[in-house]
Design a protein around this motif. Structure first.
Motif, PDB file in Angstrom:
ATOM      1  N   PRO A   1       0.475  -3.015  -4.150  1.00  0.00           N
ATOM      2  CA  PRO A   1       1.498  -2.196  -3.319  1.00  0.00           C
ATOM      3  C   PRO A   1       0.593  -1.291  -2.403  1.00  0.00           C
ATOM      4  CG  PRO A   1       1.175  -1.586  -5.821  1.00  0.00           C
ATOM      5  CD  PRO A   1       0.450  -2.845  -5.553  1.00  0.00           C
ATOM      6  N   LEU A   2       1.138  -1.026  -1.400  1.00  0.00           N
ATOM      7  CA  LEU A   2       0.658  -0.200  -0.418  1.00  0.00           C
ATOM      8  C   LEU A   2       1.491   1.032  -0.549  1.00  0.00           C
ATOM      9  CD1 LEU A   2      -0.945  -0.184   2.306  1.00  0.00           C
ATOM     10  CD2 LEU A   2       1.351  -0.241   3.496  1.00  0.00           C
ATOM     11  N   PRO A   3       0.271   2.100  -0.635  1.00  0.00           N
ATOM     12  CA  PRO A   3       1.020   3.545  -0.774  1.00  0.00           C
ATOM     13  C   PRO A   3       2.162   3.875   0.213  1.00  0.00           C
ATOM     14  CG  PRO A   3      -1.260   3.443  -0.918  1.00  0.00           C
ATOM     15  CD  PRO A   3      -1.190   2.209  -0.604  1.00  0.00           C
ATOM     16  N   ALA A   4       3.412   4.392  -0.265  1.00  0.00           N
ATOM     17  CA  ALA A   4       4.387   4.764   0.521  1.00  0.00           C
ATOM     18  C   ALA A   4       3.898   5.895   1.869  1.00  0.00           C
ATOM     19  CB  ALA A   4       5.205   5.548  -0.048  1.00  0.00           C
ATOM     20  N   THR A   5       3.025   6.710   1.537  1.00  0.00           N
ATOM     21  CA  THR A   5       2.464   7.362   2.567  1.00  0.00           C
ATOM     22  C   THR A   5       1.598   7.082   3.387  1.00  0.00           C
ATOM     23  OG1 THR A   5       1.056   8.441   1.208  1.00  0.00           O
ATOM     24  CG2 THR A   5       3.526   9.481   1.361  1.00  0.00           C
ATOM     25  N   ALA A   6       0.973   5.870   3.134  1.00  0.00           N
ATOM     26  CA  ALA A   6      -0.235   5.079   4.037  1.00  0.00           C
ATOM     27  C   ALA A   6       0.262   4.903   5.441  1.00  0.00           C
ATOM     28  CB  ALA A   6      -0.644   4.043   3.413  1.00  0.00           C
ATOM     29  N   ALA A   7      -0.594   5.377   6.455  1.00  0.00           N
ATOM     30  CA  ALA A   7      -0.150   5.332   7.937  1.00  0.00           C
ATOM     31  C   ALA A   7      -1.324   4.789   8.659  1.00  0.00           C
ATOM     32  CB  ALA A   7       0.271   6.589   8.469  1.00  0.00           C
TER      33      ALA A   7
END
Length: 111
Positions: free
Chosen positions: A62-68
């Motif tokens: 899963p990619l962290p939701a806040t990763a930009a």
């Protein structure tokens, strides 16, 4: 005459200590110890680290939701991002340095 000799000796000693100190500071061992490694995910503008992966596995994660954005510091050749939670559908190959809109992608595979 003795004063000049003492001054020259002191200057030579100071130069030797400075050169030795610079040599230690610039040595590869000390640089390698402080160099980042692995894969790191960040918030917008690389402001805050949100996740870190030591080595690539190729498995869906899963990619962290806040990763930009992310940086593959070492040991990584490509990061594949997906808009689904199970790494299915359209795959976006991003390499090792990329920014993106937080929340746009939900999972990834690292190689």
């Amino acid at each position: 005459m003795r004063r000049n000799g003492a001054r020259i000796g002191a200057a030579l000693a100071a130069s030797a200590m400075l050169a030795t100190g610079l040599g230690v500071a610039a040595s590869p061992a000390s640089a390698a110890a402080s160099a980042p490694s692995g894969l790191t995910f960040y918030t917008v503008d690389f402001g805050t680290e949100v996740a870190h992966v030591d080595a690539p596995t190729g498995e869906c994660a899963p990619l962290p939701a806040t990763a930009a954005g992310h940086v593959g510091w070492s040991g990584f050749s490509d990061i594949i991002l997906y808009r689904t939670a199970d790494c299915t559908g359209y795959a976006t190959s991003t390499g090792t340095l990329r920014t993106y809109e937080a929340g746009k992608y939900l999972s990834y595979r690292a190689f």
